[in-house]
Each structure stands twice: as C-alpha cells, then as structure tokens.
Design an enzyme around this catalytic site. Structure first.
Site, PDB file in Angstrom:
ATOM      1  N   TYR A 186      16.110  -5.144  13.810  1.00 15.38           N
ATOM      2  CA  TYR A 186      15.875  -5.043  12.364  1.00 15.38           C
ATOM      3  C   TYR A 186      17.017  -5.684  11.576  1.00 15.38           C
ATOM      4  CZ  TYR A 186      15.192  -2.946   7.747  1.00 15.38           C
ATOM      5  OH  TYR A 186      15.026  -2.756   6.398  1.00 15.38           O
ATOM      6  N   SER A 188       0.825  -1.216   0.000  1.00 15.47           N
ATOM      7  CA  SER A 188       0.000   0.000   0.000  1.00 15.47           C
ATOM      8  C   SER A 188       0.853   1.257   0.000  1.00 15.47           C
ATOM      9  CB  SER A 188      -0.923   0.004   1.226  1.00 15.47           C
ATOM     10  OG  SER A 188      -0.162   0.075   2.417  1.00 15.47           O
TER      11      SER A 188
HETATM   12  P1  NAP Z   1       6.840   1.581   4.350  1.00 18.46           P
HETATM   13  O1  NAP Z   1       6.899   2.805   3.482  1.00 18.46           O
HETATM   14  O2  NAP Z   1       6.712   1.769   5.819  1.00 18.46           O
HETATM   15  O3  NAP Z   1       5.672   0.632   3.836  1.00 18.46           O
HETATM   16  C1  NAP Z   1       5.485  -0.589   4.492  1.00 18.46           C
HETATM   17  C2  NAP Z   1       4.342  -1.353   3.866  1.00 18.46           C
HETATM   18  O4  NAP Z   1       4.211  -2.611   4.559  1.00 18.46           O
HETATM   19  C3  NAP Z   1       3.004  -0.666   3.982  1.00 18.46           C
HETATM   20  O5  NAP Z   1       2.238  -0.993   2.849  1.00 18.46           O
HETATM   21  C4  NAP Z   1       2.394  -1.306   5.223  1.00 18.46           C
HETATM   22  O6  NAP Z   1       0.979  -1.187   5.190  1.00 18.46           O
HETATM   23  C5  NAP Z   1       2.887  -2.740   5.083  1.00 18.46           C
HETATM   24  N1  NAP Z   1       2.961  -3.531   6.311  1.00 18.46           N
HETATM   25  C6  NAP Z   1       3.621  -3.223   7.454  1.00 18.46           C
HETATM   26  N2  NAP Z   1       3.445  -4.203   8.360  1.00 18.46           N
HETATM   27  C7  NAP Z   1       2.673  -5.151   7.765  1.00 18.46           C
HETATM   28  C8  NAP Z   1       2.140  -6.395   8.181  1.00 18.46           C
HETATM   29  N3  NAP Z   1       2.362  -6.873   9.408  1.00 18.46           N
HETATM   30  N4  NAP Z   1       1.394  -7.101   7.316  1.00 18.46           N
HETATM   31  C9  NAP Z   1       1.146  -6.635   6.067  1.00 18.46           C
HETATM   32  N5  NAP Z   1       1.614  -5.463   5.607  1.00 18.46           N
HETATM   33  C10 NAP Z   1       2.364  -4.725   6.460  1.00 18.46           C
HETATM   34  O7  NAP Z   1       8.163   0.682   4.162  1.00 18.46           O
HETATM   35  P2  NAP Z   1       9.254   0.656   2.974  1.00 18.46           P
HETATM   36  O8  NAP Z   1      10.286   1.671   3.250  1.00 18.46           O
HETATM   37  O9  NAP Z   1       8.559   0.651   1.671  1.00 18.46           O
HETATM   38  O10 NAP Z   1       9.916  -0.783   3.263  1.00 18.46           O
HETATM   39  C11 NAP Z   1       9.408  -1.947   2.628  1.00 18.46           C
HETATM   40  C12 NAP Z   1      10.409  -3.086   2.786  1.00 18.46           C
HETATM   41  O11 NAP Z   1      11.673  -2.658   2.292  1.00 18.46           O
HETATM   42  C13 NAP Z   1      10.637  -3.523   4.222  1.00 18.46           C
HETATM   43  O12 NAP Z   1      10.801  -4.920   4.266  1.00 18.46           O
HETATM   44  C14 NAP Z   1      11.952  -2.845   4.607  1.00 18.46           C
HETATM   45  O13 NAP Z   1      12.655  -3.550   5.581  1.00 18.46           O
HETATM   46  C15 NAP Z   1      12.664  -2.876   3.269  1.00 18.46           C
HETATM   47  N6  NAP Z   1      13.715  -1.856   3.147  1.00 18.46           N
HETATM   48  C16 NAP Z   1      13.390  -0.529   3.046  1.00 18.46           C
HETATM   49  C17 NAP Z   1      14.413   0.420   2.910  1.00 18.46           C
HETATM   50  C18 NAP Z   1      14.146   1.895   2.735  1.00 18.46           C
HETATM   51  O14 NAP Z   1      15.110   2.675   2.681  1.00 18.46           O
HETATM   52  N7  NAP Z   1      12.914   2.353   2.638  1.00 18.46           N
HETATM   53  C19 NAP Z   1      15.744   0.002   2.912  1.00 18.46           C
HETATM   54  C20 NAP Z   1      16.028  -1.352   3.022  1.00 18.46           C
HETATM   55  C21 NAP Z   1      15.003  -2.282   3.131  1.00 18.46           C
HETATM   56  P3  NAP Z   1       0.026  -1.343   6.509  1.00 18.46           P
HETATM   57  O15 NAP Z   1       0.704  -0.559   7.593  1.00 18.46           O
HETATM   58  O16 NAP Z   1      -1.302  -0.803   6.081  1.00 18.46           O
HETATM   59  O17 NAP Z   1      -0.025  -2.794   6.782  1.00 18.46           O
END
Ligand code: NAP
Length: 263
Positions: free
Chosen positions: A157, A16
């Site tokens: 994490y 989302s």
């Molecule tokens: P984000 O912007 O916070 O988005 C997280 C998404 O996951 C949202 O759609 C959220 O929607 C959903 N979510 C969270 N908990 C959930 C659950 N228990 N069940 C189902 N959906 C869930 O995060 P992001 O930055 O895009 O990160 C996404 C992934 O990339 C993660 O695994 C993170 O560790 C990885 N990552 C991100 C970065 C970065 O710089 N952004 C770097 C390295 C790795 P709801 O809250 O509505 O469920």
C-alpha cells in the site's frame, strides 16, 4: 469564496463509500454533475440518489478501476450523460494489511492493480474528453502512508501511494499544454468504512496520535479536493496537500497536553 462549479462534469471513482462518497456529495452540493463510480451498481446508484434528492445532478455507474474497458466505458458514460469531463477525482483504493514475509505476488498485484494501475487507467480514459476542452482538473487521493510515513504490514500500500505521486509529477508536465492540472490530496486517518476495517485498536491508536484530537471526516478531504478542482487553483499543478489534523508533525510522538476542561 470559490467560483461555483455549477454544471461542471465530475467523475469520482470509489464513490459509493468513505472519502469518495464525501467528495461526490460535496461536488453535488455545489452544483457539479457527478458520475458516482464503484464496482457495485446499487451502491453507486444509492449515492447518486442522495445527490439528486438534495437537488443535485448525478448518476451511478459500475466500473472497476483496474479494468481498461471499464474505465473507457466510465468516461463514455460521463460524456454521454453530462456533456464532457471537467474534473476527475481518482480516489478508489484498497488498503489490506499483510506482513511482508507472507505477502504473495497476488496480494501485491491486487493493491498495485487498484491503486496504481487504477489511477493510470482512470486518468488516461478521461484524457480525450479533457483535451477536447483544453482544460481539466485531476485530483488523486494518495495518502500520508508511503509518501511521508510508514505503517507496518502495508508495504504494498505504501509503495502504491508513493507511486501515485511519481505518476502525478510526470503527468502534470505532460498535460500542462492542455491546461490540465494534476494534484493530490494526502489524507491522514479518515473515519471511513475502510479505516474501520483495520480494527478498533488501529483506529484508537491513530486517533490518539492526531494533534487536532480527532480522526478526519470525509468532508475534510472533499474540501481539499474541491479547492484543487476549482478555478482558483488553476495555477497549481503537481502539488500535494496533506490533510491529517497534524498527524505527521509530532517529533518523537510529543504532543501538547490536553487542555484542562475547567480552565
Ligand atoms: P473505503 O471506505 O474502503 O471505500 C472505498 C471505495 O472504493 C468504495 O466505494 C469501493 O466500492 C471503491 N472501490 C474499491 N476498489 C475499487 C475498484 N477496483 N474499482 C472501483 N471502485 C473500487 O475507502 P476509503 O477509506 O474511503 O479510502 C478511499 C481512498 O482514500 C483510497 O485511495 C485510500 O487509499 C485513501 N486513503 C484513505 C485513508 C483513510 O484513513 N480512510 C487514509 C489515506 C488515504 P466497491 O467495493 O463497491 O467497488
């Protein structure tokens, strides 16, 4: 040019917002049938609506990756709506910060439940449908944090993201007879709602440490996921692709000087 994914059924968890939304939009744009998953149905449906408005096929479902029942229902929804499951992008994850000395068991469990148990439950829920096709692609969103680098106040994490890679290696071996591949994308710092939540100082510091001089976009990660899910990647399993603008590279923080804009 990759073989088009027209008609393939893909599930994207955590779709989302942020990286997951980027992955969902990218797969939708190349003709895949996308199941957009997050805990909030209205947000999942909004992203599915964007894909449909652009001429694609998608549907939103509410599911929490840390719930076995929700993951079973998610997989059933993909089979019912899209005729099976070809690709799973297990992307949902959380990254709160807590000093180690103050970290409660509850803090630790919440991160592990979402990032590690969530990966396990999403993958196992999709296996019956993938095994039935004797083919499948699983793409995990891990991170550079844990597998390669460390960040203070993110011990839980970092452990969870390294754990995903251990899971990937064992699962890849076990699923190889069904021609199901399991790979991971390791993002650096990607401009998402979640990253913004770590505060402007964190974002500024990270931006300054990227040799390519920008944060990543969600589509930088989506493009890597798309490749790992493609027919052309059928001989790649248990591998990870770092997508970080070169962030893990500088020795002692040394980077090449900025170009003279006048030159
Ligand atoms: P984000 O912007 O916070 O988005 C997280 C998404 O996951 C949202 O759609 C959220 O929607 C959903 N979510 C969270 N908990 C959930 C659950 N228990 N069940 C189902 N959906 C869930 O995060 P992001 O930055 O895009 O990160 C996404 C992934 O990339 C993660 O695994 C993170 O560790 C990885 N990552 C991100 C970065 C970065 O710089 N952004 C770097 C390295 C790795 P709801 O809250 O509505 O469920």
């Amino acid at each position: 040019m990759l073989t088009p994914l027209t008609g393939r059924s893909v599930i994207v968890t955590g779709a989302s917002k942020g990286i997951g939304k980027g992955i969902a939009l990218r797969f939708g744009a190349v003709g895949a049938k996308v199941l957009v998953v997050s805990r909030k149905i209205e947000d999942a449906e909004a992203v599915a609506g964007e894909i449909v408005a652009a001429g694609g096929t998608a549907r939103g479902v509410a599911a929490d990756v840390s719930s076995a029942d929700d993951m079973t229902a998610m997989a059933e929804a993909a089979v019912a709506a899209h005729g099976g499951i070809d690709i799973l992008c297990a992307n949902a994850g959380i990254f709160p910060t807590v000093p180690l000395a103050e970290m409660s068991v509850g803090d630790y469990d919440k991160v592990m439940d979402t990032n590690v148990k969530g990966t396990f439950l999403a993958v196992t829920a999709c296996l019956p449908a993938m095994k039935a096709k004797r083919n499948g692609r699983i793409v995990l969103t891990s991170s550079i944090t844990g597998p390669i680098t460390g960040v203070p106040f993110m011990t839980h994490y970092a452990a969870s993201k390294a754990a995903q890679l251990g899971f990937m290696r064992a699962a890849a071996l076990e699923l190889a007879p069904w021609r199901i591949t399991v790979n991971a994308v390791l993002p650096g710092n990607i401009a998402t709602e979640g990253l913004a939540g770590l505060g402007p100082e964190h974002v500024k510091q990270m931006e300054a440490s990227v040799p390519l001089r920008r944060l990543g976009s969600v589509f930088d990660i989506a493009n890597a996921a798309l490749f790992l899910a493609s027919d052309e990647a059928s001989y790649i399993t248990a591998q990870s692709i770092v997508v970080d603008g070169g962030q893990i590279l500088p020795e002692g923080g040394m980077m090449a000087p900025e170009l003279d804009p006048a030159a």
